[in-house]
Scaffold this motif. Structure first.
Motif, PDB file in Angstrom:
ATOM      1  N   THR A 354     -60.616  17.683 -49.090  1.00  0.00           N
ATOM      2  CA  THR A 354     -60.276  17.390 -47.812  1.00  0.00           C
ATOM      3  C   THR A 354     -59.365  15.990 -47.922  1.00  0.00           C
ATOM      4  N   ILE A 355     -59.918  15.084 -48.809  1.00  0.00           N
ATOM      5  CA  ILE A 355     -59.114  13.796 -49.141  1.00  0.00           C
ATOM      6  C   ILE A 355     -57.829  14.331 -49.797  1.00  0.00           C
ATOM      7  N   LEU A 356     -57.767  15.054 -50.601  1.00  0.00           N
ATOM      8  CA  LEU A 356     -56.399  15.354 -51.342  1.00  0.00           C
ATOM      9  C   LEU A 356     -55.536  16.183 -50.344  1.00  0.00           C
ATOM     10  N   ASN A 357     -56.258  17.159 -49.567  1.00  0.00           N
ATOM     11  CA  ASN A 357     -55.112  17.720 -48.510  1.00  0.00           C
ATOM     12  C   ASN A 357     -54.469  16.470 -47.483  1.00  0.00           C
ATOM     13  N   ALA A 358     -55.529  15.477 -47.174  1.00  0.00           N
ATOM     14  CA  ALA A 358     -54.934  14.519 -46.285  1.00  0.00           C
ATOM     15  C   ALA A 358     -53.719  13.697 -46.949  1.00  0.00           C
ATOM     16  N   PHE A 359     -53.844  13.431 -48.148  1.00  0.00           N
ATOM     17  CA  PHE A 359     -53.064  12.757 -48.894  1.00  0.00           C
ATOM     18  C   PHE A 359     -51.833  13.342 -49.353  1.00  0.00           C
ATOM     19  N   GLY A 361     -50.517  15.532 -47.227  1.00  0.00           N
ATOM     20  CA  GLY A 361     -49.781  15.770 -45.915  1.00  0.00           C
ATOM     21  C   GLY A 361     -49.163  14.429 -45.587  1.00  0.00           C
ATOM     22  N   VAL A 362     -49.459  13.157 -46.204  1.00  0.00           N
ATOM     23  CA  VAL A 362     -48.895  11.830 -46.301  1.00  0.00           C
ATOM     24  C   VAL A 362     -47.692  12.051 -47.107  1.00  0.00           C
ATOM     25  N   THR A 363     -47.551  12.707 -48.355  1.00  0.00           N
ATOM     26  CA  THR A 363     -46.705  12.387 -49.313  1.00  0.00           C
ATOM     27  C   THR A 363     -45.765  13.612 -49.310  1.00  0.00           C
ATOM     28  N   GLY A 369     -41.027  10.761 -57.035  1.00  0.00           N
ATOM     29  CA  GLY A 369     -40.916   9.250 -57.712  1.00  0.00           C
ATOM     30  C   GLY A 369     -41.667   8.306 -56.751  1.00  0.00           C
ATOM     31  N   ALA A 370     -41.572   8.404 -55.586  1.00  0.00           N
ATOM     32  CA  ALA A 370     -42.137   7.484 -54.808  1.00  0.00           C
ATOM     33  C   ALA A 370     -43.861   7.590 -54.806  1.00  0.00           C
ATOM     34  N   VAL A 371     -44.278   8.860 -55.098  1.00  0.00           N
ATOM     35  CA  VAL A 371     -45.696   9.135 -55.404  1.00  0.00           C
ATOM     36  C   VAL A 371     -46.098   8.659 -56.889  1.00  0.00           C
ATOM     37  N   VAL A 372     -45.359   8.573 -57.718  1.00  0.00           N
ATOM     38  CA  VAL A 372     -45.697   7.893 -58.919  1.00  0.00           C
ATOM     39  C   VAL A 372     -45.731   6.531 -58.747  1.00  0.00           C
ATOM     40  N   SER A 407     -47.824  17.077 -55.724  1.00  0.00           N
ATOM     41  CA  SER A 407     -46.812  16.317 -55.315  1.00  0.00           C
ATOM     42  C   SER A 407     -45.634  16.444 -56.295  1.00  0.00           C
ATOM     43  N   GLY A 408     -45.864  17.623 -57.392  1.00  0.00           N
ATOM     44  CA  GLY A 408     -44.904  17.588 -58.289  1.00  0.00           C
ATOM     45  C   GLY A 408     -44.629  16.664 -59.389  1.00  0.00           C
ATOM     46  N   VAL A 409     -45.827  15.866 -59.489  1.00  0.00           N
ATOM     47  CA  VAL A 409     -45.480  14.823 -60.754  1.00  0.00           C
ATOM     48  C   VAL A 409     -46.380  15.492 -61.846  1.00  0.00           C
ATOM     49  N   SER A 410     -45.844  15.421 -63.170  1.00  0.00           N
ATOM     50  CA  SER A 410     -46.638  15.902 -64.239  1.00  0.00           C
ATOM     51  C   SER A 410     -47.774  14.910 -64.503  1.00  0.00           C
ATOM     52  N   LEU A 411     -48.763  15.729 -65.154  1.00  0.00           N
ATOM     53  CA  LEU A 411     -50.061  14.718 -65.407  1.00  0.00           C
ATOM     54  C   LEU A 411     -49.810  13.438 -66.436  1.00  0.00           C
ATOM     55  N   GLN A 412     -48.770  13.805 -67.420  1.00  0.00           N
ATOM     56  CA  GLN A 412     -48.145  12.983 -68.558  1.00  0.00           C
ATOM     57  C   GLN A 412     -47.920  11.700 -67.853  1.00  0.00           C
TER      58      GLN A 412
END
Length: 476
Positions: A354-359, A361-363, A369-372, A407-412
């Motif tokens: 639920t927390i991940l889903n809310a986050f 939605g914000v991102t 790049g902004a998420v990183v 968010s499309g950011v690689s785990l690396q």
């Protein structure tokens, strides 16, 4: 004895503050399970890695009993994350025991003395070699607390070269922190974080090595310019005190050559070299990646055992020091268990998604790049509260990993942002015990240190931000 008492006091205060912060986080987590509705994402396994299916979030029943929440730091050991937590703690304790024995028998001090003896007449070459020496300790051994006993030697060496305590701290504490943060093969940040998110341990080393070179160049330039400045006018030193300078010069820096210690250094170099070689080979030989944590732990164990015994320390003394190293890490294990319990509670109560889903939605309206950069800032903030790298990894990476994936950011890249956020600020935040102890041992106030080191911290902040954007852009 006074310095030992100061170190002990700071460490106790740091441990208690960490426990208090973790307790507050656990309480906040329990309140969240009561206030936030439960829900889950569907997941699928792709190439052996579990991924969240975007857009699959649905509401469900959840919650956690009070007694289960209270016992969550211990109940998690029987969950699907228990094996990872236990194995990483054992891994870190072995490394802690090895370095405790190396420090006690004087191998690290002797290693520093050999560097000084070889370059005493070429002080700028000595600056480069000494800085590289500490950075390598940080980036491959994950050393940070272990260099504290070497700080007075580095400061005395700096004064002997005509510089000051700030340069000594820069060549030791600041250097080891830069290496620690670059994380080429750092088991405490990169190694732990990668294990938690399920990517090969120490993978992606090539980009972190480029970062290591950049940070090394930036640090050397910073130290060189300051050294030249105070050489021309000693009063420009922020800690100018001729009497104190003379007192520091009386500290014995050079240690006479010792054949036993020389053999110990050779053994140490061979064992650590083999460990680093295996890490590099694992990039090309995937079969090694499943056993890398065991191999690295064995490399440190062999390095510590062989070096200490060859130095003539004796098996009984070695075992005692190794045990002390393990014991000193036990409070850290408690902090790690409390940090891990946050994830256990959120997952058991089914509010994590639920927390991940809310986050997410914000991102959705911002770029990856902004998420990183957001991840980087979050880790920087948490590093002020929780100095322990491994505890932060257990606390944050289970939250960061799915946010990065969605968010499309690689785990690396997420691990890189964690390593950068955890590392450099360690030598700027006044909540870090290693910094406080080092400043106390060298007689430098935090105010003067902050005024001096901010001139490096700000450029590093910009450099790391650019590196993260580039890493995300090339899908590192």
């Amino acid at each position: 004895m006074e310095n030992q008492k100061k170190v002990l006091d700071v460490n106790i205060k740091s441990f208690i503050s960490s426990l208090v912060i973790m307790a507050v986080l656990m309480i906040a987590t329990y309140i969240m399970t009561l206030a936030i509705p439960s829900g889950v994402f569907e997941r699928e396994v792709v190439d052996g890695q579990e991924l969240i299916v975007s857009g699959s979030y649905t509401r469900t029943d959840g919650g956690i009993e009070l007694w289960r929440w209270l016992l969550s730091p211990f109940l998690l050991l029987g969950s699907n994350m228990g094996f990872t937590v236990i194995s990483i703690c054992i891994f870190l304790m072995i490394i802690g025991g090895a370095f405790s024995s190396l420090d006690a028998c004087g191998v690290l001090r002797y290693m520093l003395s050999r560097v000084y003896n070889s370059f005493a007449e070429r002080k700028y070459a000595l600056m480069v070699i000494l800085t590289l020496f500490f950075m390598l300790l940080g980036t491959f051994a994950g050393s940070f607390e272990e260099v504290v006993p070497l700080v007075p030697l580095a400061v005395a060496l700096s004064y002997a070269m005509g510089w000051d305590a700030l340069l000594g701290l820069g060549m030791s504490v600041l250097a080891v922190c830069c290496g620690f943060s670059a994380g080429v093969g750092n088991p405490f940040t990169v190694g732990v974080a990668q294990q938690i998110v399920g990517i090969p341990m120490f993978s992606g080393m090539w980009f972190r090595f480029i970062g290591f070179i950049i940070f090394f160049a930036a640090l050397i330039a910073f130290l060189f310019l300051y050294a030249r400045r105070i050489e021309k006018d000693p009063t420009k030193s922020l800690v100018y005190d001729p009497q104190k300078a003379e007192e520091w010069k009386t500290l014995q820096i050079a240690v006479p050559r010792n054949k036993k210690m020389d053999r110990a250094l050779i053994a140490f170099g061979i064992c650590i070299g083999l460990g680093i070689s295996v890490i590099i080979l694992s990039t090309f030989i995937s079969a090694l990646q499943d056993y890398l944590m065991i191999i690295v732990a064995l490399a440190f164990l062999l390095a510590g055992t062989s070096s200490v015994l060859l130095a003539g320390f004796g098996l009984k003394n070695y075992l005692n020091q190794f045990a002390k190293g393990i014991i000193t890490f036990i409070p850290g294990v408690l902090v790690i268990l409390m940090a891990s319990s946050v994830r256990y509670t959120l997952e058991y109560a089914k509010v994590m998604d639920t927390i991940l889903n809310a986050f997410v939605g914000v991102t959705t309206e911002v770029s990856s790049g902004a998420v990183v950069i957001m991840i980087y800032v979050i880790v920087l903030f948490m590093n002020f509260l929780i100095p322990s790298a491994s505890a932060k990894a257990f606390l944050l990476m289970p939250l960061i990993a799915p946010i990065a994936q969605l968010s499309g950011v690689s785990l690396q890249v997420a691990v890189l942002a964690f390593a950068f956020g955890d590392g450099f600020s360690n030598t700027f935040y006044p909540t870090n015990p290693v910094l406080l102890i080092s400043l106390g041992l060298s007689g430098v106030s935090y105010g003067k240190w902050a005024k001096w080191s901010i001139r490096l911290q700000l450029p590093i902040l910009v450099i790391t931000g650019i590196m993260l954007i580039i890493a995300n852009g090339i899908n590192y």
